[in-house]
Scaffold this motif. Structure first.
Motif, PDB file in Angstrom:
ATOM      1  N   GLN A   1     -12.432 -12.203 -26.518  1.00 33.35           N
ATOM      2  CA  GLN A   1     -11.928 -13.351 -25.756  1.00 33.35           C
ATOM      3  C   GLN A   1     -10.402 -13.379 -25.783  1.00 33.35           C
ATOM      4  O   GLN A   1      -9.763 -13.629 -24.764  1.00 33.35           O
ATOM      5  CB  GLN A   1     -12.506 -14.650 -26.314  1.00 33.35           C
ATOM      6  CG  GLN A   1     -13.975 -14.813 -26.002  1.00 33.35           C
ATOM      7  CD  GLN A   1     -14.621 -15.971 -26.735  1.00 33.35           C
ATOM      8  OE1 GLN A   1     -14.012 -16.614 -27.576  1.00 33.35           O
ATOM      9  NE2 GLN A   1     -15.883 -16.240 -26.417  1.00 33.35           N
ATOM     10  N   GLU A   2      -9.808 -13.091 -26.952  1.00 33.30           N
ATOM     11  CA  GLU A   2      -8.345 -13.041 -27.067  1.00 33.30           C
ATOM     12  C   GLU A   2      -7.783 -11.991 -26.119  1.00 33.30           C
ATOM     13  O   GLU A   2      -6.794 -12.240 -25.443  1.00 33.30           O
ATOM     14  CB  GLU A   2      -7.926 -12.636 -28.496  1.00 33.30           C
ATOM     15  CG  GLU A   2      -7.893 -13.737 -29.487  1.00 33.30           C
ATOM     16  CD  GLU A   2      -7.512 -13.214 -30.873  1.00 33.30           C
ATOM     17  OE1 GLU A   2      -6.732 -12.232 -30.997  1.00 33.30           O
ATOM     18  OE2 GLU A   2      -8.009 -13.794 -31.855  1.00 33.30           O
ATOM     19  N   GLU A   3      -8.416 -10.816 -26.087  1.00 38.22           N
ATOM     20  CA  GLU A   3      -7.936  -9.733 -25.244  1.00 38.22           C
ATOM     21  C   GLU A   3      -8.048 -10.090 -23.768  1.00 38.22           C
ATOM     22  O   GLU A   3      -7.173  -9.762 -22.979  1.00 38.22           O
ATOM     23  CB  GLU A   3      -8.706  -8.442 -25.547  1.00 38.22           C
ATOM     24  CG  GLU A   3      -8.329  -7.862 -26.888  1.00 38.22           C
ATOM     25  CD  GLU A   3      -9.250  -6.744 -27.331  1.00 38.22           C
ATOM     26  OE1 GLU A   3     -10.122  -6.309 -26.563  1.00 38.22           O
ATOM     27  OE2 GLU A   3      -9.091  -6.299 -28.493  1.00 38.22           O
ATOM     28  N   GLU A   4      -9.112 -10.809 -23.400  1.00 39.19           N
ATOM     29  CA  GLU A   4      -9.277 -11.228 -22.003  1.00 39.19           C
ATOM     30  C   GLU A   4      -8.182 -12.210 -21.607  1.00 39.19           C
ATOM     31  O   GLU A   4      -7.642 -12.144 -20.515  1.00 39.19           O
ATOM     32  CB  GLU A   4     -10.663 -11.838 -21.798  1.00 39.19           C
ATOM     33  CG  GLU A   4     -11.768 -10.808 -21.806  1.00 39.19           C
ATOM     34  CD  GLU A   4     -13.156 -11.407 -21.845  1.00 39.19           C
ATOM     35  OE1 GLU A   4     -13.304 -12.626 -21.604  1.00 39.19           O
ATOM     36  OE2 GLU A   4     -14.108 -10.646 -22.117  1.00 39.19           O
ATOM     37  N   VAL A   5      -7.833 -13.124 -22.506  1.00 38.22           N
ATOM     38  CA  VAL A   5      -6.792 -14.115 -22.235  1.00 38.22           C
ATOM     39  C   VAL A   5      -5.446 -13.399 -22.054  1.00 38.22           C
ATOM     40  O   VAL A   5      -4.699 -13.687 -21.123  1.00 38.22           O
ATOM     41  CB  VAL A   5      -6.696 -15.160 -23.379  1.00 38.22           C
ATOM     42  CG1 VAL A   5      -5.447 -15.995 -23.268  1.00 38.22           C
ATOM     43  CG2 VAL A   5      -7.931 -16.044 -23.376  1.00 38.22           C
ATOM     44  N   VAL A   6      -5.161 -12.429 -22.915  1.00 34.58           N
ATOM     45  CA  VAL A   6      -3.905 -11.681 -22.824  1.00 34.58           C
ATOM     46  C   VAL A   6      -3.836 -10.892 -21.524  1.00 34.58           C
ATOM     47  O   VAL A   6      -2.792 -10.796 -20.895  1.00 34.58           O
ATOM     48  CB  VAL A   6      -3.747 -10.727 -24.049  1.00 34.58           C
ATOM     49  CG1 VAL A   6      -2.596  -9.767 -23.851  1.00 34.58           C
ATOM     50  CG2 VAL A   6      -3.562 -11.543 -25.319  1.00 34.58           C
ATOM     51  N   CYS A   7      -4.963 -10.341 -21.091  1.00 31.02           N
ATOM     52  CA  CYS A   7      -4.993  -9.522 -19.876  1.00 31.02           C
ATOM     53  C   CYS A   7      -4.917 -10.346 -18.604  1.00 31.02           C
ATOM     54  O   CYS A   7      -4.524  -9.846 -17.564  1.00 31.02           O
ATOM     55  CB  CYS A   7      -6.247  -8.647 -19.861  1.00 31.02           C
ATOM     56  SG  CYS A   7      -6.207  -7.361 -21.115  1.00 31.02           S
ATOM     57  N   ASN A   8      -5.332 -11.593 -18.660  1.00 32.30           N
ATOM     58  CA  ASN A   8      -5.351 -12.434 -17.437  1.00 32.30           C
ATOM     59  C   ASN A   8      -4.042 -13.137 -17.200  1.00 32.30           C
ATOM     60  O   ASN A   8      -3.196 -13.309 -17.922  1.00 32.30           O
ATOM     61  CB  ASN A   8      -6.493 -13.452 -17.498  1.00 32.30           C
ATOM     62  CG  ASN A   8      -7.847 -12.772 -17.413  1.00 32.30           C
ATOM     63  OD1 ASN A   8      -7.960 -11.697 -16.847  1.00 32.30           O
ATOM     64  ND2 ASN A   8      -8.869 -13.401 -17.953  1.00 32.30           N
TER      65      ASN A   8
END
Length: 164
Positions: free
Chosen positions: A157-164
């Motif tokens: 979830q953290e990685e998705e937030v950083v990527c978006n």
């Protein structure tokens, strides 16, 4: 004997050990090549009740670990032959490493229980080789599996937030 204890936020020490198939495993190669998080779990001994429960727990959830961008790696001081038998009997789809002299266990600072028995500690290492979570419990082998999955889902979830 100076055992350093690895803490959350530390860079995971790189190491090389023999896999159950006789090949060589190197942590940083896995991180670099596969770009995955790593669930590195130290366990006391192949084919003992708690260790079998834990390994089968990782096996049963293995596809979920992969879906959450992680590779599972188990380490004990058992021989390669012992790991081969353990893998074959329980159909383990992940890597088992033989740390015969417990050097890697010492580098990571995995404590011994009662000063004698090898401990059971799981490290969640992210793609950048940073230790993100540590769980230490000899008596709760299945919690290692469940907690590792929870932590990996949070990392995803953290990685998705950083990527978006």
């Amino acid at each position: 004997m100076s055992e350093e204890t690895i803490k959350v936020g530390d860079k995971a020490p790189d190491f090389e050990l023999e896999r159950q198939d006789g090949g060589r495993f190197r942590l940083y190669e896995l991180l670099k090549e596969k770009k995955k998080n790593v669930v590195l779990y130290f366990y006391p001994k192949d084919s003992t009740p708690g260790c079998t429960k834990q390994a089968c727990g990782f096996r049963n959830q293995y596809e979920l670990f992969k879906e959450n961008g992680a590779e599972v790696v188990g380490i004990s001081s058992d021989s390669v032959e012992s790991h081969q038998k353990f893998e074959r009997i329980h159909h383990l789809p992940f890597t088992l490493l033989s740390d015969r002299g417990s050097q890697i266990r010492k580098i990571y600072g995995v404590p011994r229980r009662l000063g004698l028995l090898p401990g059971r500690v799981t490290y969640i290492i992210d793609r950048n080789a940073t230790v993100r979570y540590i769980f230490n419990s000899v008596s709760k082998p299945l919690e290692h599996v469940n907690i590792a999955l929870d932590v990996l889902q949070e990392l995803q979830q953290e990685e998705e937030v950083v990527c978006n």
